[in-house]
Design a protein around this motif. Structure first.
Motif, PDB file in Angstrom:
ATOM      1  N   GLY A 245       0.856  -1.188   0.000  1.00 39.03           N
ATOM      2  CA  GLY A 245       0.000   0.000   0.000  1.00 39.03           C
ATOM      3  C   GLY A 245       0.884   1.226   0.000  1.00 39.03           C
ATOM      4  O   GLY A 245       1.901   1.262  -0.695  1.00 39.03           O
ATOM      5  N   SER A 246       0.536   2.224   0.798  1.00 41.35           N
ATOM      6  CA  SER A 246       1.368   3.423   0.912  1.00 41.35           C
ATOM      7  C   SER A 246       2.739   3.046   1.442  1.00 41.35           C
ATOM      8  O   SER A 246       3.748   3.643   1.099  1.00 41.35           O
ATOM      9  N   GLY A 284       4.242   2.370  -1.855  1.00 46.10           N
ATOM     10  CA  GLY A 284       3.512   3.062  -2.922  1.00 46.10           C
ATOM     11  C   GLY A 284       3.443   4.573  -2.772  1.00 46.10           C
ATOM     12  O   GLY A 284       3.308   5.290  -3.773  1.00 46.10           O
ATOM     13  N   ALA A 285       3.530   5.076  -1.543  1.00 45.78           N
ATOM     14  CA  ALA A 285       3.422   6.526  -1.353  1.00 45.78           C
ATOM     15  C   ALA A 285       4.552   7.241  -2.103  1.00 45.78           C
ATOM     16  O   ALA A 285       4.350   8.324  -2.657  1.00 45.78           O
ATOM     17  N   LEU A 287       6.014   6.070  -4.830  1.00 42.93           N
ATOM     18  CA  LEU A 287       5.668   5.979  -6.258  1.00 42.93           C
ATOM     19  C   LEU A 287       4.709   7.100  -6.647  1.00 42.93           C
ATOM     20  O   LEU A 287       4.838   7.725  -7.697  1.00 42.93           O
ATOM     21  N   ARG A 288       3.751   7.355  -5.751  1.00 36.53           N
ATOM     22  CA  ARG A 288       2.733   8.371  -6.042  1.00 36.53           C
ATOM     23  C   ARG A 288       3.296   9.789  -6.042  1.00 36.53           C
ATOM     24  O   ARG A 288       2.721  10.681  -6.640  1.00 36.53           O
ATOM     25  N   ASP A 293      -1.173   7.135 -10.846  1.00 37.68           N
ATOM     26  CA  ASP A 293      -1.509   5.714 -10.965  1.00 37.68           C
ATOM     27  C   ASP A 293      -1.602   5.305 -12.442  1.00 37.68           C
ATOM     28  O   ASP A 293      -1.240   4.186 -12.814  1.00 37.68           O
ATOM     29  N   LEU A 296       1.829   4.843 -13.743  1.00 40.28           N
ATOM     30  CA  LEU A 296       2.373   3.589 -13.201  1.00 40.28           C
ATOM     31  C   LEU A 296       1.943   2.416 -14.073  1.00 40.28           C
ATOM     32  O   LEU A 296       2.735   1.529 -14.392  1.00 40.28           O
ATOM     33  N   GLY A 378      -2.968  -4.903  -1.260  1.00 41.01           N
ATOM     34  CA  GLY A 378      -2.707  -3.465  -1.430  1.00 41.01           C
ATOM     35  C   GLY A 378      -2.645  -3.051  -2.894  1.00 41.01           C
ATOM     36  O   GLY A 378      -2.679  -3.890  -3.808  1.00 41.01           O
ATOM     37  N   GLY A 379      -2.547  -1.749  -3.096  1.00 44.19           N
ATOM     38  CA  GLY A 379      -2.606  -1.164  -4.441  1.00 44.19           C
ATOM     39  C   GLY A 379      -1.557  -1.688  -5.402  1.00 44.19           C
ATOM     40  O   GLY A 379      -1.792  -1.754  -6.610  1.00 44.19           O
ATOM     41  N   GLY A 380      -0.386  -2.091  -4.885  1.00 43.13           N
ATOM     42  CA  GLY A 380       0.692  -2.582  -5.751  1.00 43.13           C
ATOM     43  C   GLY A 380       0.455  -4.011  -6.228  1.00 43.13           C
ATOM     44  O   GLY A 380       1.158  -4.488  -7.128  1.00 43.13           O
ATOM     45  N   LYS A 382      -1.846  -5.264  -7.944  1.00 44.76           N
ATOM     46  CA  LYS A 382      -2.394  -5.439  -9.301  1.00 44.76           C
ATOM     47  C   LYS A 382      -1.326  -5.296 -10.389  1.00 44.76           C
ATOM     48  O   LYS A 382      -1.581  -5.572 -11.554  1.00 44.76           O
ATOM     49  N   ASN A 383      -0.129  -4.864 -10.010  1.00 46.58           N
ATOM     50  CA  ASN A 383       0.936  -4.672 -10.998  1.00 46.58           C
ATOM     51  C   ASN A 383       1.656  -6.004 -11.285  1.00 46.58           C
ATOM     52  O   ASN A 383       2.509  -6.461 -10.530  1.00 46.58           O
TER      53      ASN A 383
HETATM   54  P1  ADP Z   1      -3.117   2.435   1.406  1.00 45.28           P
HETATM   55  O1  ADP Z   1      -4.392   1.712   1.778  1.00 45.28           O
HETATM   56  O2  ADP Z   1      -1.930   2.055   2.205  1.00 45.28           O
HETATM   57  O3  ADP Z   1      -3.260   3.909   1.265  1.00 45.28           O
HETATM   58  P2  ADP Z   1      -3.490   1.119  -1.175  1.00 45.28           P
HETATM   59  O4  ADP Z   1      -3.483  -0.322  -0.812  1.00 45.28           O
HETATM   60  O5  ADP Z   1      -4.789   1.749  -1.539  1.00 45.28           O
HETATM   61  O6  ADP Z   1      -2.721   1.975  -0.076  1.00 45.28           O
HETATM   62  O7  ADP Z   1      -2.477   1.312  -2.393  1.00 45.28           O
HETATM   63  C1  ADP Z   1      -2.172   2.584  -2.893  1.00 45.28           C
HETATM   64  C2  ADP Z   1      -0.782   2.568  -3.452  1.00 45.28           C
HETATM   65  O8  ADP Z   1      -0.747   1.699  -4.575  1.00 45.28           O
HETATM   66  C3  ADP Z   1      -0.383   3.937  -3.957  1.00 45.28           C
HETATM   67  O9  ADP Z   1       0.588   4.493  -3.103  1.00 45.28           O
HETATM   68  C4  ADP Z   1       0.118   3.721  -5.372  1.00 45.28           C
HETATM   69  O10 ADP Z   1       1.406   4.267  -5.557  1.00 45.28           O
HETATM   70  C5  ADP Z   1       0.170   2.209  -5.509  1.00 45.28           C
HETATM   71  N1  ADP Z   1      -0.250   1.817  -6.856  1.00 45.28           N
HETATM   72  C6  ADP Z   1      -1.382   2.121  -7.512  1.00 45.28           C
HETATM   73  N2  ADP Z   1      -1.379   1.597  -8.745  1.00 45.28           N
HETATM   74  C7  ADP Z   1      -0.196   0.937  -8.882  1.00 45.28           C
HETATM   75  C8  ADP Z   1       0.420   0.205  -9.936  1.00 45.28           C
HETATM   76  N3  ADP Z   1      -0.180   0.004 -11.109  1.00 45.28           N
HETATM   77  N4  ADP Z   1       1.644  -0.306  -9.694  1.00 45.28           N
HETATM   78  C9  ADP Z   1       2.270  -0.130  -8.518  1.00 45.28           C
HETATM   79  N5  ADP Z   1       1.739   0.556  -7.501  1.00 45.28           N
HETATM   80  C10 ADP Z   1       0.520   1.080  -7.673  1.00 45.28           C
END
Ligand code: ADP
Length: 425
Positions: A245-246, A284-285, A287-288, A293, A296, A378-380, A382-383
């Motif tokens: 995630g972040s 991920g924070a 990366l953002r 996104d 990415l 977490g958000g990463g 799916k990559n």
């Molecule tokens: P949290 O709940 O900790 O805020 P999430 O699980 O929602 O985080 O994930 C968000 C993170 O996923 C973001 O910081 C973003 O950089 C990362 N993210 C989003 N899309 C991608 C991607 N395609 N590849 C890698 N990281 C990604």
């Protein structure tokens, strides 16, 4: 922030509740917050939300709710009057630090114990105890999940061994340790059960008001992050969940218990096993900060995950790292930046993968079971290119976890409690 989900499991419908928190953006010192009107009425808002969730369960489904469990944010601490159940203080939120109590806690607890951190539940308790003159005699400590569950079952003073870890409970000995029991404030500590233990039936008033069944049980809960691990159903030692995630957090099911507060590493008990974990400040924070996104996704398409990136970064948002290297002065390293954004992203993703690998390797060096498979949340997650890079760097099978919602994990605990209740009858 509160979510609910209804999940149809083998035994019927379970109501699952995930309780989140938010914190005023502008951090004030805890002393200031205690005094100001800014101390939002958290308890009332949590209670109102809980009951609005019960209300939101479709009427035709309510008679099918067999069991309820709740996960709450770890180290959220509530001090109430044990006679009336009324709060004696506003809740201490999970990320609040009580540095005033840290020297005292360090002087009584074993070195590098989980409680030796300003945000631990024990530091919050000691800070309150040392500030509060009145009401000490009748006070009782509960965690967020305990308090919400109490509203449903009505038996005061119960917790689970996941939530109680940061107040000093020893889940191996199944008791509070002698160094804690000898303190005057030990009288505030709740009694502890395994997560997912049926505590009793849903209070009659609530049951009849909402139309839940007579035998609907309420079970002890767990913490938010453990519930998220349980959701992935990684049930064998050696199975792990990396949360991208972040930040980057890793959790591994181990047969042995490890603990070291310097790295923020501690073990939660899960029945006869241990859930060990650590959290890095990378993720991920960072990366953002550099890419959207959408970028990415697009840039990742052009990465060849089999190719080793020569770039070596340490992606951090701010100075300081805790795990797998405990270095509060570590400086973020994101240079040199190549001309190609694809190469840059490749280098960053690979560097984060190396930090992840180092994390699992540190857990092993500390004595945990060796990891053999990693699920990702977490958000990463799916990559897919990143997954492939991580497979190469970790040398392990890596896949996306099917379920990652903490609420789903709480449902599995509710199921466990319902099954035990059923077997007893
Ligand atoms: P949290 O709940 O900790 O805020 P999430 O699980 O929602 O985080 O994930 C968000 C993170 O996923 C973001 O910081 C973003 O950089 C990362 N993210 C989003 N899309 C991608 C991607 N395609 N590849 C890698 N990281 C990604």
């Amino acid at each position: 922030i509160l979510e609910w989900t209804l999940v149809l499991l083998e035994q019927g419908l379970l109501l699952l509740i995930k309780m989140g928190q938010f914190f005023p953006k502008e951090r004030k010192s805890i002393q200031n917050l205690r005094k100001t009107e800014e101390s939002i009425d958290w308890l009332r808002s949590w209670k109102v939300t809980l009951f609005s969730l019960l209300e939101a369960v479709p009427v035709n489904l309510r008679p099918l709710i067999a069991s309820i469990s709740i996960d709450g944010t770890s180290a959220t601490t509530i001090i109430i009057d044990s006679n009336s159940g009324e709060p004696l203080w506003r809740p201490f939120l999970y990320n609040e630090s009580c540095p005033d109590a840290l020297p005292v806690v360090k002087s009584i607890a074993p070195a590098n114990h989980t409680v030796c951190s300003g945000t631990s539940t024990l530091c919050k308790l000691v800070s309150w105890w040392n500030t509060e003159g009145e009401n000490r005699e009748s006070a009782l400590l509960l965690h967020q999940a305990d308090w919400l569950l109490w509203l449903l079952h009505g038996k005061l003073g119960l917790s689970d061994y996941n939530n109680a870890l940061k107040v000093g409970y020893d889940p191996e000995l199944e008791s509070y340790p002698p160094w804690l029991l000898s303190q005057p404030y030990s009288q505030l500590l709740p009694s502890v059960q395994a997560p997912g233990t049926s505590i009793g039936y849903l209070k009659e008033g609530i049951r009849t008001e909402f139309g839940f069944p007579k035998d609907c049980v309420v079970c002890t809960g767990t913490t938010d992050s453990i519930a998220a691990f349980l959701a992935a159903r990684a049930t064998e030692p050696g199975k792990a969940v990396t949360s991208l995630g972040s930040t980057l957090a890793i959790k591994l099911l181990s047969t042995s218990r490890i603990e070291d507060a310097r790295f923020g590493v501690y073990s939660h008990r899960l029945d006869d096993k241990w859930l060990v974990g650590g959290a890095s400040n990378t993720g991920g924070a960072v990366l953002r900060q550099i890419f959207t996104d959408e970028q990415l996704e697009k840039l990742s398409e052009h990465i060849d995950p089999m190719e080793v990136s020569p770039l070596d970064y340490y992606p951090l948002q701010v100075v300081g790292e805790r795990f797998p290297v405990a270095d509060p002065k570590m400086v973020p390293r994101l240079h040199p930046r190549p001309q190609s954004d694809v190469e840059y992203l490749h280098g960053i993703l690979e560097s984060i993968a190396r930090i992840e690998a180092k994390g699992y390797s540190l857990l092993k060096d500390m004595g945990a079971t060796q990891v053999d498979e990693v699920f990702t949340a977490g958000g990463g997650a799916k990559n897919e290119k990143w997954t492939k890079i991580r497979e190469r760097v970790l040398g392990l099978p890596v896949s996306r976890a099917i379920q990652t919602e903490a609420a789903y994990g709480a449902a599995l605990l509710a199921l466990k409690g319902a099954q035990a209740q059923h077997n007893e009858q």
